[in-house]
Design an enzyme around this catalytic site. Structure first.
Site, mmCIF file in Angstrom:
data_model
loop_
_atom_site.group_PDB
_atom_site.id
_atom_site.type_symbol
_atom_site.label_atom_id
_atom_site.label_comp_id
_atom_site.label_asym_id
_atom_site.label_seq_id
_atom_site.Cartn_x
_atom_site.Cartn_y
_atom_site.Cartn_z
ATOM 1 N N GLY A 247 -20.074 -29.965 -4.461
ATOM 2 C CA GLY A 247 -20.858 -30.336 -5.677
ATOM 3 C C GLY A 247 -20.052 -30.958 -6.884
ATOM 4 O O GLY A 247 -20.101 -32.140 -7.123
ATOM 5 N N THR A 476 -16.071 -22.633 -2.813
ATOM 6 C CA THR A 476 -14.931 -21.949 -3.843
ATOM 7 C C THR A 476 -14.363 -20.704 -3.234
ATOM 8 O O THR A 476 -13.589 -20.250 -3.649
ATOM 9 C CB THR A 476 -15.613 -21.683 -5.082
ATOM 10 O OG1 THR A 476 -17.087 -21.458 -4.697
ATOM 11 C CG2 THR A 476 -15.736 -22.961 -5.789
ATOM 12 N N ARG A 621 -6.018 -12.816 -12.834
ATOM 13 C CA ARG A 621 -5.811 -11.891 -11.640
ATOM 14 C C ARG A 621 -6.274 -12.933 -10.465
ATOM 15 O O ARG A 621 -7.363 -13.339 -10.576
ATOM 16 C CB ARG A 621 -6.465 -10.392 -11.559
ATOM 17 C CG ARG A 621 -6.601 -9.729 -10.123
ATOM 18 C CD ARG A 621 -7.311 -8.662 -10.074
ATOM 19 N NE ARG A 621 -6.556 -7.557 -10.517
ATOM 20 C CZ ARG A 621 -6.615 -6.621 -11.081
ATOM 21 N NH1 ARG A 621 -7.955 -6.314 -11.431
ATOM 22 N NH2 ARG A 621 -5.726 -5.506 -11.493
ATOM 23 N N ASN A 624 -8.291 -13.719 -4.631
ATOM 24 C CA ASN A 624 -8.176 -14.181 -3.139
ATOM 25 C C ASN A 624 -7.095 -15.140 -3.260
ATOM 26 O O ASN A 624 -7.481 -16.362 -3.329
ATOM 27 C CB ASN A 624 -9.340 -14.559 -2.509
ATOM 28 C CG ASN A 624 -8.858 -14.605 -0.986
ATOM 29 O OD1 ASN A 624 -7.987 -14.849 -0.564
ATOM 30 N ND2 ASN A 624 -10.166 -15.216 -0.193
ATOM 31 N N GLY A 697 -11.020 -22.809 -10.206
ATOM 32 C CA GLY A 697 -11.402 -23.729 -9.614
ATOM 33 C C GLY A 697 -11.348 -25.404 -10.375
ATOM 34 O O GLY A 697 -11.257 -26.285 -9.611
ATOM 35 N N GLU A 698 -10.969 -25.429 -11.608
ATOM 36 C CA GLU A 698 -10.917 -26.410 -12.139
ATOM 37 C C GLU A 698 -9.305 -26.895 -12.526
ATOM 38 O O GLU A 698 -9.003 -28.043 -12.931
ATOM 39 C CB GLU A 698 -11.594 -26.795 -13.071
ATOM 40 C CG GLU A 698 -12.995 -26.979 -12.867
ATOM 41 C CD GLU A 698 -14.257 -27.241 -13.712
ATOM 42 O OE1 GLU A 698 -13.957 -27.159 -15.054
ATOM 43 O OE2 GLU A 698 -15.394 -27.610 -13.305
#
Lengths: 738, 212, 316
Positions: A247, A476, A621, A624, A697-698
């Protein structure tokens, strides 16, 4: 659950499941082709017909006539919808700028104007080409550079606080007095999300209830927008989007595929499926707007910034928003005198809107190049320049500390691991055969937004857990971190958790965008788990505060009971969400990175090859580390595209992006990307959420483009300030050839 | 539905009526269209091939691509349509032992062929070594390009083994090696916008190493 | 895509006749370019004659000591052929610089010669394009022309021909063999095969309707160092900004042909006399009379520098 004070010790801190590099739980489905994407739902809504979208052939004007008769008569055609069936555009969905469909007016190239539904894809596509449309073409505005000089300010703040120019101190005086200055103009081009799965929707009606199986990042927004666009009650709409083929912001909002599938299905009385054809995607959809930026930096001889000016002009359709390329500059470096502004020109190019790290991505490409230029002028190491200008508080409001900021550690760690000391400060000094070698670095910065998010978790009679939320996984790794969260909170192995996402019948989550998904969605689930733990404790006769959930059992004192026993007489459900108090406003919650890149530039042809990439990230933190690392390397790839090749080419006469397919809009391929390294500092942030996590994510995209650009400069000694840095921009200045 | 009278759906019903009329009675159409030759029925043809070891026989519109025959007719949706124009590689399948873009091939060109799709390589409970390596090395994110990447990755290792030359070989007459650059060059017809390339290369290296 | 009927021909002559007799018929080989264009209705055949069964998939020695490459030899098979790799390395290098592994597995030798331009205006049926729709004008002139021709273009068209393979074949003095519907065969020198646009840009090449390519022949090997350097914005899977095919002998003499600059592989034999004097001398002859646009004039310098790189590489 309201998050109002810093998180204290909680079950997540056990880190038995959270924080462990974990294979994605959806991996076996994705790698075998069994994960169903929107267009592939043969399992739902029988009798699906095929839709095909027709896009406008002009950029600006109106349709005078449209003849759909031949299309309607074509074999297999069930219905043909024309935008002229509507007197005016359908109401805009949330955040839409250009209307998606309806009425005679054309606001941009390839805007949807008709929709053919047929028995087969081949029939629908063939019939679509039989539609004949006549237009009255208006003169449009398509040239940002031409429009920029007269573009109005886009004020910051609102109401009485609205200011054209944001000022702190006296920039002009400080800049004039600064012993070392730089003043440069930079440009960044429009970019396209170019996600691999195009917009796709299957729509089906059961009396007045509409279900769309679609590909969308923000389920609740999409549902609300569709209700608005079609004048339906939201409760009559269901949106389902369990798998999303990328996306990057392009699927944040309602798009034409969903609207047209719904209208087409209504019209022909059958479910309709449609995927937007790739050549229509770039102009029909949104894009990251191009910018023209100026940076002025004033510094003392030891590198302390005394004056910062950053301004940016972008363009959009009427009522559009600017690309906020100055956002990070307000937060990144301390300087007593600062000045910022945005201008927004009106153009009639397709809609500019959010693309991964909107604002920061093009802003840092420029700011961090300017910092590199300043470092050179100061005769100072670029890392040291950033270090001396670090700040632990919001430079615009020193009463607001950063919740955490380990940027200096990112830079120091990165410099050491990368071998930064081997870099020659003077450019164009290292040559290996025909290759000019250079190293560059840049800072990455991106806020970590806090936003409401809810989830539901059910303890089944089997002792297994089911998580339900409208949260999405756009690649993600959401499925996995949600399962990890539930497993950690309830004390079960991860494979005892089933996660169902993307269904609007489920509690409303943060959704995926703005790197807000992971921290907020898992925090919402954390809250739901707390509720479930209370119920379990009550059911089993424990005091919830004392009960320990571990190894599939609930224990307190010397009593221990299998978790499953709590659901013996029926499933237990915990449903709650996270909401945030002032704590996330009193503190500045951001993420930081140090990017380090080595490139080789062909001394003859100017072709650039990236040799090494390292990102050191400070993002709270890490839930994953495996999928978080993938987020970072993937964003670095996108940044490599932005730095080296991606550019929406504007035809200023006809007003559209000419390179509107995946052959001509070039994004990086395997051969462009070397092995990538990522280091996480992993400092849990207790002011961020009970998960103590932040967005990731960015961040990987933020700054990496400038690191590449700075490395190219270090290799060639040629400074290119217009992205992307394609070979033609430095070719003439490369070393003379024999 | 309690939509107000200006509802888009109400308006669109006008189109429905016209559409219905068009299919029900040609006389409802304007005269000039009646005069035009009626479009003929699309050509169809029977075709038989093997998919993942199973014989299939279909009668298809000649325009049907191999990709759409798999996805829409055989409901094997593991093979993806990313661009439909040979520009992304998401549709990669293996035909008679060689990988191709199934979007740029008509189904009727494949009479008698043996097609292997992602579904034929392994299942969630019995992953192909390359599928397992993609999971282990996180060689995917959104997953949409992944089946194509895996079909290519499996083929690339075979192509290197078979000595097919590549762009990055210094000595074009020599046998290619299983290097990182060889694999990256050969995988370049499979675009991953999520940017999982570095991990895919590691997954492939692991499988190649295990084979060697 | 318009509906079409489909047949498989058994012999080259039969295939040629089948296409010649039916207006709107076309040959279908690999399909990697034709289907792409049919989906956009840039090509609208009403009948396809699939030539895959014609057994034109062999590579054989010619009596003259050269090589005869069947029209249906795939790009992969041609690039991998041991003789080609040894004696005509520039051809292997050019082919593997093009497209992707998947496409090369399907694309054929003849199809590669017949691939159409990648001009973005040719590809967008909303825009005027004299190549796609004669007489409508050329949107590329004055438009986005960074990728387009710098030489040999006309006021009607500035498209480039995108093949890499053909640049090497042009360098090697290849000949195209064809059969016509009446069974007559002919040979067309690669130098003459592709047409410059002039005022008929819709005609890419010299083939007549129904004329089928059966083979490409290469003359005897010429020795030397065989190099192909393709320059593009990303490292792979992209069309050339500029490419250089060269065969360079030990004494520095040799040949050079250029891709990505014109509507045909661009080679000026007369300019090759200057090979020993360096790239600039060659390039000034090769690009004499060039008419670049503002956006693509860098290609001329790029071509010169790429040739210089190739020459340096040949020296070792």
């Amino acid at each position: 659950m309201k998050f109002e004070t810093p998180a204290t010790q909680n079950p997540i801190d056990q880190m038995k499941v959270i924080g462990r590099a974990t294979d994605r739980i959806d991996g076996p489905l994705k790698t075998t082709g069994m994960a169903p994407y929107a267009y592939e739902r043969h399992d739902v809504a029988s009798g699906q017909a095929y839709g095909y979208i027709v896009g406008a052939a002009i950029a600006k004007g109106r349709i005078t006539t449209m003849d759909t008769s031949r299309a309607k008569a074509a074999p297999g055609v069930l219905t043909v919808l024309s935008t002229l069936d509507h007197d005016k555009p359908l109401p805009l969905g949330m955040m839409n700028i250009a209307h998606l469909y309806g009425g005679a007016e054309i606001a941009h190239y390839h805007q949807a104007i008709a929709f053919v539904v047929a028995e087969t894809f081949e029939q629908a596509r063939a019939a679509a080409s039989l539609i004949q449309t006549e237009y009255a073409r208006d003169k449009g505005r398509f040239d940002l550079a031409a429009a920029a000089p007269s573009a109005p300010y886009e004020p910051s703040g609102s109401g009485a606080d609205a200011k054209d120019i944001e000022r702190v101190g006296d920039f002009a005086a400080a800049y004039a007095a600064a012993p070392v200055t730089i003043d440069q103009r930079y440009t960044t081009p429009g970019e396209s999300h170019a996600m691999m799965e195009p917009f796709a929707t299957i729509a089906g009606w059961e009396s007045e209830k509409l279900t769309i199986w679609t590909s969308n990042q923000m389920i609740a927004w999409n549902k609300g927008s569709l209700a608005k666009a079609l004048s339906l009650k939201p409760e009559n709409i269901r949106v389902d989007s369990p798998y999303i083929g990328g996306g990057f912001g392009g699927k944040l909002f309602l798009r034409a595929d969903a609207v047209l599938a719904a209208l087409g299905a209504k019209a022909c009385g059958r479910p309709v499926k449609v995927a937007m054809q790739r050549p229509l995607m770039i102009n029909n959809a949104t894009h990251r707007p191009a910018t023209i930026q100026r940076i002025q930096l004033g510094a003392t001889k030891d590198g302390k910034l005394t004056a910062i000016h950053h301004s940016s002009t972008s363009s959009n359709l009427p009522d559009g928003k600017p690309e906020t390329a100055i956002a990070q500059t307000k937060m990144l470096y301390a300087a007593p005198n600062r000045e910022y502004w945005l201008k927004l020109a009106v153009t009639d190019l397709p809609e500019g809107n959010a693309m991964r790290a909107p604002g920061e991505a093009p802003g840092l490409m420029v700011l961090e190049m300017a910092m590199d230029e300043l470092a050179e002028k100061l005769g100072m190491d670029p890392v040291e320049l950033r270090v001396v200008n670090d700040t632990q508080v919001d430079p615009g409001d020193p009463s607001r500390p950063f919740s955490q900021r380990h940027l200096v550690e990112c830079l120091r760690t990165g410099a050491e691991k990368f071998g930064w000391s081997r870099r020659h400060a003077k450019p164009a000094q290292v040559r290996e055969g025909k290759w000019l070698i250079g190293m560059g670095m840049a800072v990455g910065f991106r806020d970590s937004p806090n936003t409401k998010s809810a989830a539901r978790i059910r303890l089944e009679k089997t002792g297994r857990l089911t998580v339900e939320t409208d949260m999405t996984d756009i690649g993600t790794g959401t499925y996995t971190i949600m399962a990890q969260t539930a497993a950690e909170m309830m004390g079960v192995p991860i494979d005892h958790v089933k996660v169902i996402l993307g269904d609007s019948d489920f509690p409303v989550s943060a959704g995926s965008g703005g790197q807000w998904g992971a921290n907020n969605a898992t925090s919402g689930l954390y809250a739901a788990c707390v509720k479930l733990r209370e119920q379990v404790a009550q059911q089993l006769g424990f005091n919830a505060a004392d009960a320990i959930f571990a190894d599939g059992k609930v224990s307190a004192g010397n009593r221990s009971v299998p978790l499953a026993d709590a659901a013996r007489s029926g499933p237990l459900t915990g449903e709650d969400g996270i909401d945030y108090g002032d704590i996330v406003k009193k503190n500045q919650l951001s993420t930081f990175a140090g990017h380090f890149v080595e490139v080789a530039v062909d001394a003859y042809t100017g072709e650039t090859r990236i040799r090494r990439m390292l990102a050191v990230c400070d993002a709270g933190r890490i839930l994953n580390p495996k999928s978080a690392r993938s987020q970072v390397i993937g964003a670095m790839v996108m940044g490599a595209g932005a730095a080296m090749m991606e550019e929406l080419a504007v035809d200023k006469r006809f007003g559209y992006f000419v390179n509107h397919d995946l052959a001509s809009y070039e994004v990086p391929v395997h051969a462009d990307i070397p092995h990538q390294e990522v280091i996480f500092l992993d400092y849990p942030d207790d002011k961020s959420s009970p998960m103590k996590a932040k967005g990731i994510g960015e961040l990987g995209l933020c700054g990496v483009g400038a690191a590449i650009a700075n490395a190219i400069y270090n290799a060639t000694g040629v400074r290119v300030r217009d992205y992307p840095i394609t070979l033609d921009k430095h070719l003439e200045k490369l070393p003379a050839i024999a | 539905m309690s939509a107000p009278s200006h509802s888009s759906l109400d308006i669109s019903r006008r189109a429905v009526m016209v559409s219905g009329a068009a299919t029900a009675a040609m006389s409802a159409l304007p005269a000039d269209v009646q005069a035009a030759p009626a479009p003929s029925k699309p050509a169809t043809m029977p075709v038989s091939f093997k998919v993942n070891g199973k014989d299939v026989s279909l009668t298809l519109d000649t325009r049907t691509t191999l990709l759409d025959s798999l996805r829409e007719h055989l409901k094997l949706t593991g093979t993806k349509k990313g661009c439909d124009h040979g520009q992304c590689g998401a549709c990669t399948v293996i035909v008679n032992g060689e990988r191709i873009n199934s979007c740029l091939s008509l189904a009727v060109q494949h009479q008698g062929d043996e097609v292997t799709t992602i579904e034929g390589l392994g299942t969630p409970d019995d992953l192909h070594p390359m599928q397992a390596a993609f999971v282990t090395y996180d060689g995917y994110q959104c997953g949409y390009c992944t089946p194509g990447q895996i079909c290519s990755a499996v083929s690339v290792l075979k192509e290197i083994e078979a000595g097919i030359p590549s762009h990055v070989q210094e000595d074009i007459t020599a046998a290619p090696a299983f290097t990182n650059m060889e694999m990256r060059e050969r995988m370049s017809g499979n675009i991953c916008r999520c940017g999982a390339y570095s991990n895919i290369a590691e997954a492939m290296a692991a499988v190649a190493g295990a084979k060697a | 895509m318009k509906s079409f009927t489909y047949e498989r021909a058994k012999t080259p002559a039969q295939a040629a006749a089948a296409v010649a007799k039916q207006q709107g018929a076309k040959f279908l080989a690999g399909g990697t370019n034709l289907l792409d264009l049919m989906k956009l209705e840039i090509e609208t055949p009403t009948h396809l004659v699939d030539v895959q069964d014609l057994k034109l998939d062999r590579i054989e020695r010619t009596d003259e000591g050269g090589l005869r490459i069947g029209a249906l030899v795939t790009n992969t098979a041609l690039a991998a052929d041991a003789t080609v790799r040894r004696d005509y390395g520039v051809l292997t290098r050019a082919i593997v610089a093009g497209a992707s592994g998947q496409l090369r597995n399907k694309a054929t030798t003849a199809g590669n010669l017949l691939q159409r331009t990648r001009c973005p205006y040719f590809y967008d049926t909303n825009q005027p394009c004299n190549k796609r729709k004669p007489g409508t004008g050329c949107a590329a002139i004055g438009g986005f022309s960074r990728q387009l021709a710098v030489i040999g273009s006309s006021d009607h068209c500035i498209a480039t021909y995108p093949s890499d393979m053909a640049v090497a074949m042009r360098l090697l003095d290849a000949t195209v063999e064809t059969v016509k519907a009446d069974g007559k065969t002919r040979s067309i020198a690669m130098a003459d095969f592709h047409r410059l646009p002039g005022d008929t840009p819709e005609r890419d090449n010299e083939l007549e309707r129904g004329e089928l390519i059966t083979a490409v022949t290469l003359p005897r090997p010429i020795g030397g160092t065989h190099l192909y350097h393709k320059v593009r914005d990303r490292a792979s899977y992209a069309f050339a900004l500029v490419s250089v095919a060269a065969v360079i002998q030990k004494d520095g003499s040799g040949r050079a042909a250029f891709g990505g600059v014109a509507a045909r592989p661009w080679r000026v034999e007369a300019a090759e006399a200057a090979m020993t004097q360096g790239a600039r001398a060659v390039a000034s002859g090769v690009f004499a009379g060039a008419k670049p646009t503002e956006e693509n004039q860098f290609k001329i310098l790029l071509a010169e520098r790429t040739l210089a790189s190739v020459m340096a590489q040949a020296k070792g």
